[in-house]
Design a protein around this motif. Structure first.
Motif, PDB file in Angstrom:
ATOM      1  N   LYS A 173       1.141  -1.619   0.147  1.00  0.00           N
ATOM      2  CA  LYS A 173       0.146   0.020   0.207  1.00  0.00           C
ATOM      3  C   LYS A 173       0.689   1.187   0.110  1.00  0.00           C
ATOM      4  N   GLU A 174       0.282   2.222  -0.208  1.00  0.00           N
ATOM      5  CA  GLU A 174       1.206   3.571  -0.191  1.00  0.00           C
ATOM      6  C   GLU A 174       1.663   4.182   1.408  1.00  0.00           C
ATOM      7  N   ASN A 175       1.318   2.735   1.864  1.00  0.00           N
ATOM      8  CA  ASN A 175       2.204   3.560   3.173  1.00  0.00           C
ATOM      9  C   ASN A 175       3.329   2.652   3.446  1.00  0.00           C
ATOM     10  N   GLY A 176       3.161   1.824   2.857  1.00  0.00           N
ATOM     11  CA  GLY A 176       4.661   1.027   2.890  1.00  0.00           C
ATOM     12  C   GLY A 176       3.585  -0.406   3.376  1.00  0.00           C
ATOM     13  N   GLU A 177       2.825  -0.802   3.600  1.00  0.00           N
ATOM     14  CA  GLU A 177       2.179  -1.520   4.714  1.00  0.00           C
ATOM     15  C   GLU A 177       2.236  -2.871   3.302  1.00  0.00           C
ATOM     16  N   ILE A 178       2.948  -4.319   3.446  1.00  0.00           N
ATOM     17  CA  ILE A 178       3.136  -5.110   2.644  1.00  0.00           C
ATOM     18  C   ILE A 178       1.782  -5.797   1.999  1.00  0.00           C
ATOM     19  N   LYS A 179       1.080  -6.610   1.023  1.00  0.00           N
ATOM     20  CA  LYS A 179       0.305  -6.809   1.052  1.00  0.00           C
ATOM     21  C   LYS A 179       0.430  -7.788  -0.468  1.00  0.00           C
ATOM     22  N   THR A 180      -0.550  -9.047  -0.496  1.00  0.00           N
ATOM     23  CA  THR A 180       0.269 -10.089  -0.961  1.00  0.00           C
ATOM     24  C   THR A 180      -1.270 -10.325  -2.243  1.00  0.00           C
ATOM     25  N   PHE A 181      -0.365 -11.041  -2.564  1.00  0.00           N
ATOM     26  CA  PHE A 181      -1.836 -11.149  -3.985  1.00  0.00           C
ATOM     27  C   PHE A 181      -2.381 -12.604  -3.659  1.00  0.00           C
ATOM     28  N   SER A 182      -3.509 -13.478  -3.955  1.00  0.00           N
ATOM     29  CA  SER A 182      -4.070 -14.742  -3.251  1.00  0.00           C
ATOM     30  C   SER A 182      -3.287 -15.551  -3.928  1.00  0.00           C
ATOM     31  N   ARG A 183      -3.728 -16.477  -4.091  1.00  0.00           N
ATOM     32  CA  ARG A 183      -3.303 -17.910  -4.594  1.00  0.00           C
ATOM     33  C   ARG A 183      -2.697 -17.810  -6.483  1.00  0.00           C
ATOM     34  N   GLY A 184      -1.054 -18.510  -6.926  1.00  0.00           N
ATOM     35  CA  GLY A 184      -0.833 -17.629  -7.877  1.00  0.00           C
ATOM     36  C   GLY A 184      -0.124 -16.126  -8.066  1.00  0.00           C
ATOM     37  N   GLY A 185      -0.048 -15.720  -6.947  1.00  0.00           N
ATOM     38  CA  GLY A 185       0.496 -14.557  -7.044  1.00  0.00           C
ATOM     39  C   GLY A 185       1.394 -13.961  -7.736  1.00  0.00           C
ATOM     40  N   SER A 186       2.418 -14.809  -8.050  1.00  0.00           N
ATOM     41  CA  SER A 186       3.823 -14.866  -8.720  1.00  0.00           C
ATOM     42  C   SER A 186       3.787 -14.277 -10.272  1.00  0.00           C
ATOM     43  N   ASP A 187       2.440 -15.487 -10.516  1.00  0.00           N
ATOM     44  CA  ASP A 187       2.051 -15.626 -11.952  1.00  0.00           C
ATOM     45  C   ASP A 187       1.383 -14.244 -12.540  1.00  0.00           C
ATOM     46  N   ILE A 188       0.513 -13.416 -11.344  1.00  0.00           N
ATOM     47  CA  ILE A 188      -0.038 -12.225 -11.402  1.00  0.00           C
ATOM     48  C   ILE A 188       1.083 -11.065 -11.536  1.00  0.00           C
ATOM     49  N   THR A 189       1.941 -11.496 -10.871  1.00  0.00           N
ATOM     50  CA  THR A 189       3.570 -10.473 -10.521  1.00  0.00           C
ATOM     51  C   THR A 189       3.888 -10.164 -12.025  1.00  0.00           C
ATOM     52  N   GLY A 190       4.150 -11.438 -12.504  1.00  0.00           N
ATOM     53  CA  GLY A 190       4.970 -11.636 -14.030  1.00  0.00           C
ATOM     54  C   GLY A 190       4.423 -10.777 -15.202  1.00  0.00           C
ATOM     55  N   SER A 191       2.534 -11.312 -14.983  1.00  0.00           N
ATOM     56  CA  SER A 191       1.853 -10.850 -15.981  1.00  0.00           C
ATOM     57  C   SER A 191       1.144  -9.180 -15.894  1.00  0.00           C
ATOM     58  N   ILE A 192       1.770  -8.827 -14.627  1.00  0.00           N
ATOM     59  CA  ILE A 192       1.321  -7.157 -13.950  1.00  0.00           C
ATOM     60  C   ILE A 192       3.179  -6.516 -15.182  1.00  0.00           C
ATOM     61  N   LEU A 193       3.788  -6.813 -14.643  1.00  0.00           N
ATOM     62  CA  LEU A 193       5.152  -6.601 -15.453  1.00  0.00           C
ATOM     63  C   LEU A 193       5.562  -6.473 -16.999  1.00  0.00           C
ATOM     64  N   ALA A 194       4.987  -7.558 -17.998  1.00  0.00           N
ATOM     65  CA  ALA A 194       5.202  -7.489 -18.774  1.00  0.00           C
ATOM     66  C   ALA A 194       3.600  -7.035 -19.407  1.00  0.00           C
ATOM     67  N   GLY A 195       3.075  -6.796 -19.205  1.00  0.00           N
ATOM     68  CA  GLY A 195       2.126  -5.990 -19.335  1.00  0.00           C
ATOM     69  C   GLY A 195       2.469  -4.520 -19.376  1.00  0.00           C
ATOM     70  N   ALA A 196       2.348  -4.034 -18.419  1.00  0.00           N
ATOM     71  CA  ALA A 196       3.814  -2.618 -17.900  1.00  0.00           C
ATOM     72  C   ALA A 196       5.036  -1.911 -18.653  1.00  0.00           C
ATOM     73  N   LEU A 197       5.557  -3.423 -19.111  1.00  0.00           N
ATOM     74  CA  LEU A 197       6.253  -2.961 -19.793  1.00  0.00           C
ATOM     75  C   LEU A 197       6.344  -3.164 -21.508  1.00  0.00           C
ATOM     76  N   ASP A 198       5.386  -3.907 -21.645  1.00  0.00           N
ATOM     77  CA  ASP A 198       4.867  -4.359 -23.342  1.00  0.00           C
ATOM     78  C   ASP A 198       6.160  -4.392 -23.619  1.00  0.00           C
ATOM     79  N   VAL A 199       6.648  -6.045 -23.505  1.00  0.00           N
ATOM     80  CA  VAL A 199       7.390  -7.060 -23.783  1.00  0.00           C
ATOM     81  C   VAL A 199       6.403  -7.981 -24.542  1.00  0.00           C
ATOM     82  N   ASP A 200       7.714  -8.838 -25.499  1.00  0.00           N
ATOM     83  CA  ASP A 200       7.052  -9.371 -26.706  1.00  0.00           C
ATOM     84  C   ASP A 200       6.750 -10.994 -25.790  1.00  0.00           C
ATOM     85  N   LEU A 201       7.124 -11.058 -25.009  1.00  0.00           N
ATOM     86  CA  LEU A 201       6.691 -12.782 -24.116  1.00  0.00           C
ATOM     87  C   LEU A 201       7.079 -12.706 -22.952  1.00  0.00           C
ATOM     88  N   TYR A 202       5.582 -13.131 -22.815  1.00  0.00           N
ATOM     89  CA  TYR A 202       6.166 -13.926 -20.783  1.00  0.00           C
ATOM     90  C   TYR A 202       5.342 -15.044 -20.819  1.00  0.00           C
TER      91      TYR A 202
END
Length: 439
Positions: A173-202
């Protein structure tokens, strides 16, 4: 060309697995952004590091137990460091973890440290820059993921970094409190980075060689799918397939970026490509088969139902008022059946029955429990006649009684309802007729 690559817990459970991952990343210069999970199980009786972290956090008031678990976690990471023969100390990080665990700053912080520490090792091993996702993955004050702010933060931070390791599963959160995604959260992180960076492949690396046609717990060694569309995967995920967290699909789908599911232990295998659309003809009429148990049905009959304006809305409103969601609503001229999750419905069934009687005054109602729903999904069904007939034939041959069949106008999937006890038999029968016979 640039890629985001995510590696699951089983791919990073030991130094040996880390070395495999290192070879994969170094074999392709376009693999520039790496998303690691926490160390998974090294063998079937092993414990995932995330589970150890939860246990350690819960034992904060028991000094002996707390220290024992903390030392076990330290040893897991040190084993990896020693096996990789890299010069890295995590003492400072563990002192911080210890202090925050003692102060009980939050279970989500505790869970996130598995990825955080593994990311530190991965960055040191590869010589990449470490970026803490707490700086760039943003959640709002209510704990909801903030896609807009995140996209801006990711682009601003990573577009100026040639190669980086960004741990999966969490943000802040903006105050620095750590927040996790639900199950499969690392998949979500990868997808977010891929979309934001407009990569060619995830690339999503795991311990299976792509998406399987059906559940390997039911069909031993099922065939893998070479290409699947986002829509097909969404249908299969909704019906229980666990290849990717559903939330991991949307950021890359929005950007039109394909996902390649690959096997860390068989890096030469093509895996499965997940794409927006394709002209590529599927190998089989169907793409996949998935399903869930644990449904019940509410059958409603009333003469001239079709002429009564608002009948369906009134029935569904009764469910809404009781906080119950529905899955499917097949209907006839004078009949309507609502399929519902049985565990949601059980405690409120009498209120629903009374509500339906009061609202629409049916001629007859009947409940049936212990049902399963199975989805047969595939873009190939549009151009192949007789798919529904083959489904009925396969199930009849296996002596499975069909309780419901529902096909959308998109012709992308057909859903059948069967008894729970017939679930596995039905899956096998459908797999045999559409895959094993290859007709």
């Amino acid at each position: 060309m640039k890629k985001v690559v995510k590696f699951g817990g089983s791919s990073l459970a030991s130094a040996e697995q880390f070395e495999k991952v290192g070879k994969i990343i170094r074999a392709d210069e376009s693999r520039r952004y790496v998303v690691p999970s926490a160390p998974g199980k090294r063998f079937s009786e092993d414990t995932k590091v995330t589970d150890l972290l939860y246990a350690c956090y819960e034992a904060a008031d028991d000094e002996g137990k707390f220290q024992k678990i903390l030392e076990e976690i330290k040893a897991r990471y040190q084993q990896i460091i020693d096996g990789l023969q890299i010069s890295l100390s995590l003492e400072k990080e563990f002192e911080e973890v210890k202090e925050n665990f003692k102060n009980q700053i939050g279970k989500e912080y505790a869970a996130s440290r598995g990825e955080y520490l593994n990311g530190k090792i991965m960055a040191a091993y590869l010589g990449y820059e470490f970026v803490d996702p707490a700086e760039i993955i943003r959640f709002d004050g209510n704990g909801q993921f903030d896609a807009g702010i995140t996209e801006l933060l990711v682009a601003k931070k990573l577009n100026n970094i040639e190669r980086a390791v960004v741990p999966g599963f969490y943000g802040a959160k903006e105050n620095g409190e750590i927040k996790t995604f639900s199950r499969g959260g690392s998949d979500i992180t990868g997808s977010i980075l891929a979309g934001a960076l407009d990569v060619d492949l995830y690339e999503n690396w795991t311990d299976v060689s792509g998406v399987m046609v059906t559940d390997p717990r039911i069909i031993p060694n099922p065939k893998s799918i070479d290409t699947i569309t986002y829509r097909e995967l969404r249908e299969l995920s909704y019906m229980g397939a666990t290849v990717l967290h559903e939330d991991a699909i949307f950021p890359v789908r929005k950007a039109g970026i394909p996902i390649n599911i690959k096997n860390t232990n068989e890096p030469e295998a093509e895996g499965t490509m997940i794409v927006e659309d394709t002209c590529k003809k599927p190998l089989y009429t169907i793409t996949g088969i998935a399903g869930k148990k644990g449904f019940c049905s509410l059958f409603i009959e009333k003469s001239m139902m079709n002429a009564e304006i608002g009948f369906g809305r009134k029935v569904l409103q009764v469910l809404e008022e009781q906080g119950i969601s529905f899955e499917h609503v097949p209907s006839g001229i004078d009949t309507m059946t609502v399929f519902i999750h049985q565990d949601e419905f059980a405690e409120k069934e009498q209120q629903v029955i009374a509500g339906v009687h009061r609202t629409v005054n049916p001629d007859y109602m009947e409940l049936e429990s212990d049902l399963a729903l199975i989805a047969v999904v595939g873009r190939g069904m549009r151009s192949n006649r007789g798919t529904a007939a083959r489904i009925f034939a396969a199930l009849a041959h296996a002596d499975v009684n069909v309780k419901m069949i529902d096909q959308g106008s998109s012709e992308l999937n057909i859903i059948v309802g069967v008894k729970n006890e017939d679930f596995e038999v039905a899956i096998k029968a459908l797999y045999d007729i559409f895959v094993e016979t290859q007709i």
